[in-house]
Every structure is written in C-alpha cells, then in structure tokens.
Motif scaffolding. Structure first.
Motif, PDB file in Angstrom:
ATOM      1  N   LYS A 118      31.838  47.908  33.797  1.00  0.00           N
ATOM      2  CA  LYS A 118      31.905  46.453  33.825  1.00  0.00           C
ATOM      3  C   LYS A 118      31.582  45.877  32.446  1.00  0.00           C
ATOM      4  CE  LYS A 118      31.064  43.335  37.661  1.00  0.00           C
ATOM      5  NZ  LYS A 118      30.240  43.075  38.851  1.00  0.00           N
ATOM      6  N   TRP A 138      43.789  43.087  40.062  1.00  0.00           N
ATOM      7  CA  TRP A 138      44.096  43.967  38.926  1.00  0.00           C
ATOM      8  C   TRP A 138      44.987  43.240  37.937  1.00  0.00           C
ATOM      9  CZ3 TRP A 138      41.471  48.399  38.489  1.00  0.00           C
ATOM     10  CH2 TRP A 138      40.832  48.886  39.647  1.00  0.00           C
ATOM     11  N   GLY A 145      32.894  34.136  41.884  1.00  0.00           N
ATOM     12  CA  GLY A 145      32.443  35.221  42.757  1.00  0.00           C
ATOM     13  C   GLY A 145      33.572  36.024  43.367  1.00  0.00           C
ATOM     14  N   SER A 146      34.797  35.516  43.276  1.00  0.00           N
ATOM     15  CA  SER A 146      35.923  36.243  43.855  1.00  0.00           C
ATOM     16  C   SER A 146      36.390  37.335  42.898  1.00  0.00           C
ATOM     17  CB  SER A 146      37.082  35.289  44.144  1.00  0.00           C
ATOM     18  OG  SER A 146      37.604  34.779  42.934  1.00  0.00           O
ATOM     19  N   THR A 147      37.147  38.265  43.466  1.00  0.00           N
ATOM     20  CA  THR A 147      37.769  39.292  42.645  1.00  0.00           C
ATOM     21  C   THR A 147      39.174  38.821  42.328  1.00  0.00           C
ATOM     22  OG1 THR A 147      36.481  41.003  43.700  1.00  0.00           O
ATOM     23  CG2 THR A 147      38.450  41.713  42.573  1.00  0.00           C
ATOM     24  N   LYS A 159      40.267  45.323  36.119  1.00  0.00           N
ATOM     25  CA  LYS A 159      40.161  44.460  37.291  1.00  0.00           C
ATOM     26  C   LYS A 159      39.327  43.253  36.909  1.00  0.00           C
ATOM     27  CE  LYS A 159      39.447  44.767  42.171  1.00  0.00           C
ATOM     28  NZ  LYS A 159      39.058  45.635  43.287  1.00  0.00           N
ATOM     29  N   GLU A 160      39.779  42.079  37.333  1.00  0.00           N
ATOM     30  CA  GLU A 160      39.075  40.847  36.973  1.00  0.00           C
ATOM     31  C   GLU A 160      38.001  40.490  37.996  1.00  0.00           C
ATOM     32  OE1 GLU A 160      42.118  37.870  36.668  1.00  0.00           O
ATOM     33  OE2 GLU A 160      42.542  38.395  34.568  1.00  0.00           O
ATOM     34  N   HIS A 161      36.867  40.041  37.474  1.00  0.00           N
ATOM     35  CA  HIS A 161      35.841  39.440  38.338  1.00  0.00           C
ATOM     36  C   HIS A 161      35.705  38.000  37.891  1.00  0.00           C
ATOM     37  CE1 HIS A 161      34.306  43.073  40.337  1.00  0.00           C
ATOM     38  NE2 HIS A 161      34.768  43.676  39.252  1.00  0.00           N
ATOM     39  N   ARG A 162      35.806  37.073  38.831  1.00  0.00           N
ATOM     40  CA  ARG A 162      35.839  35.653  38.475  1.00  0.00           C
ATOM     41  C   ARG A 162      34.462  35.011  38.595  1.00  0.00           C
ATOM     42  NH1 ARG A 162      40.456  33.337  37.130  1.00  0.00           N
ATOM     43  NH2 ARG A 162      42.027  34.958  36.955  1.00  0.00           N
ATOM     44  N   GLU A 216      36.359  44.830  34.908  1.00  0.00           N
ATOM     45  CA  GLU A 216      35.905  46.158  35.280  1.00  0.00           C
ATOM     46  C   GLU A 216      36.982  47.141  34.859  1.00  0.00           C
ATOM     47  OE1 GLU A 216      34.393  46.180  39.187  1.00  0.00           O
ATOM     48  OE2 GLU A 216      34.148  48.354  39.232  1.00  0.00           O
ATOM     49  N   LEU A 251      36.577  33.857  33.876  1.00  0.00           N
ATOM     50  CA  LEU A 251      36.267  35.265  34.088  1.00  0.00           C
ATOM     51  C   LEU A 251      34.794  35.568  33.855  1.00  0.00           C
ATOM     52  CD1 LEU A 251      38.532  37.408  34.663  1.00  0.00           C
ATOM     53  CD2 LEU A 251      38.099  38.229  32.348  1.00  0.00           C
ATOM     54  N   SER A 252      34.165  36.295  34.782  1.00  0.00           N
ATOM     55  CA  SER A 252      32.767  36.677  34.573  1.00  0.00           C
ATOM     56  C   SER A 252      32.667  38.095  34.018  1.00  0.00           C
ATOM     57  CB  SER A 252      31.969  36.563  35.868  1.00  0.00           C
ATOM     58  OG  SER A 252      32.424  37.482  36.819  1.00  0.00           O
TER      59      SER A 252
END
Lengths: 88, 157
Positions: free
Chosen positions: B89, B140, B135-137, B129-132, B53, B49-50
């Motif tokens: 974020k 939720w 770079g992908s989303t 919401k996850e941001h990976r 949000e 996970l980056s």
C-alpha cells in the motif's frame, strides 16, 4: 501429455473473480495451448466464466515468462493468468 | 564497449532514497559522466485517492525487469543501471518506482531510462488497485493503450 499437476496462479481482478490465488490442476490431454486452457477453465464454474469472459484481454505467463495465447503448455510447471499490467 | 555488469534490480515493500541510489552507482568512479534518474510517485487524483495498492507476481517481477534491463545494457553503452519497484500500500506523494541509468554521456542514460520505464509499464507484472478517500475501493487501474504504444516505439529503432 500433462498428467502431472500444473500450478495455476492468478493476479489482480482475475484472482478476485476466481476467488483464489492459486490451485493445482490436472490438465486433460486435449488442453494443449494457452487458448485451450482458457476455454477449459471457463467451463469450470461461474467464477471462472466471470473472470475469463473476455479471454483476449487475459495475459498469460508460463514459468515466469510472457507467452502468446497460441503457445503450447507442454512442460509448464506454473501458469499465471492476469490482466494487462499497470505498474510503474 | 564498456565491460558488462549486472543491473541492480530490487522489488521491495520499503521506500528508497533517490540520492543514496545515485551515490551507490557513481561513488568512487571517474568514468561516469551522466546519471539519469526517473522516479514514479503515487498521485492523489485531485484529492480522491487515499492510497494505491500494488500487487505483484513474486519471482516473475524480478525476472521480467531483469530481462528488460539486460536488453537496455545490450542496446546502450551503460556503466550502471538500477531499477527498484515497490509493492504493497502506497500513499499519495510516496515513491513507487525508481530507475537510475549511468553512462559516459547523457544520451545513452536518457534513452535507457526511458526505454526501461516504457517496457516496465507494459510488461512487468504489477497491478494497481485504488483506495478512495471516501473509504470505497475504486477498483483496479485500467491499462492504458498509450503505455503499450510507448513500449512499441522502441521496436522500430
């Protein structure tokens, strides 16, 4: 009853699937409860059908308070639709 | 019963300072014997996970946490109560949520903080919401049945 426009607001994946964050709608008189509203919205187009495919999982708040699906809409100014919450 | 007071509820984008929040509740007081804090932080899910949000429902988020806090004040003899929830974020390692409960004795402070977190997780209008890292989303975050059960256990008391 509810001839005046009602503000609908959407959050998280409900917002994304419907494709907007909020809108004003004129609810027909026969839309009396939260359940009626979810059914009525589903008939408004593919994006609504997609967002509200499983109405049981949709949480609803009227004027910033959680309500059950059997709750009546009369007098509601702002109705929010969203998925189960994941804060904390 | 202690005199009633207003809980300090804040919904904000900015970070918070745990020590400063403890001091804000307890400084200059000699009646507080126990302060319990809970901090919720963003995990990196084993490096995948980056960021998280956090979306919230402005207005209702404050209202709902205030209702939960008012119930805690009614149930336990508290002397101070703070709840801060961030939105926007948030990177792994950063703070998401803080609860500070103060009382004369520890049990009320422990239980009130626990109660507040259990209810906040299942009833406060926030969504993650996850941001990976790739770079992908990630989509939720799903609500957990265990969180609903955690909140429900307070009803039988």
């Amino acid at each position: 009853m509810t001839e005046h426009p009602t503000k609908l607001v959407y959050f998280a994946w409900v917002r994304e699937r419907i494709g907007r964050a909020e809108e004003d709608v004129a609810l027909p008189a026969e839309v009396e409860t939260v359940s009626d509203l979810l059914q009525w919205l589903k008939g408004r187009g593919e994006e609504y059908e997609n967002a509200l495919q499983y109405p049981d999982v949709i949480r609803v708040a009227i004027d910033h308070e959680h309500v059950e699906h059997r709750e009546r809409l009369a007098g509601a100014r702002e109705i929010a639709l969203f998925p189960p919450m994941t804060g904390g | 019963m202690p005199a009633s007071f207003q809980p300090d509820i804040r919904i904000q984008r900015e970070d918070f300072d745990v020590n400063a929040e403890i001091a804000r509740l307890s400084e200059g007081r000699a009646d507080i014997g126990a302060v319990v804090t809970f901090s919720g932080l963003c995990r990196d899910e084993a490096g995948a996970l980056s960021a998280l949000e956090l979306e919230h429902y402005p207005g209702m988020a404050e209202a709902e946490i205030s209702r939960i806090a008012a119930e805690a004040i009614e149930r336990w003899p508290l002397l101070g109560l703070t709840a801060i929830h961030r939105f926007g974020k948030i990177a792994p390692g950063e703070n998401i949520v803080l609860v500070v409960a103060a009382s004369s004795h520890r049990q009320a402070a422990f239980e009130a903080a626990n109660f507040l977190m259990d209810y906040l997780k299942s009833r406060a209008p926030f969504w993650k919401k996850e941001h990976r890292v790739d770079g992908s989303t990630g989509g939720w975050v799903d609500a957990k049945e265990a969180d609903d059960q955690a909140a429900a256990r307070w009803k039988s008391r």
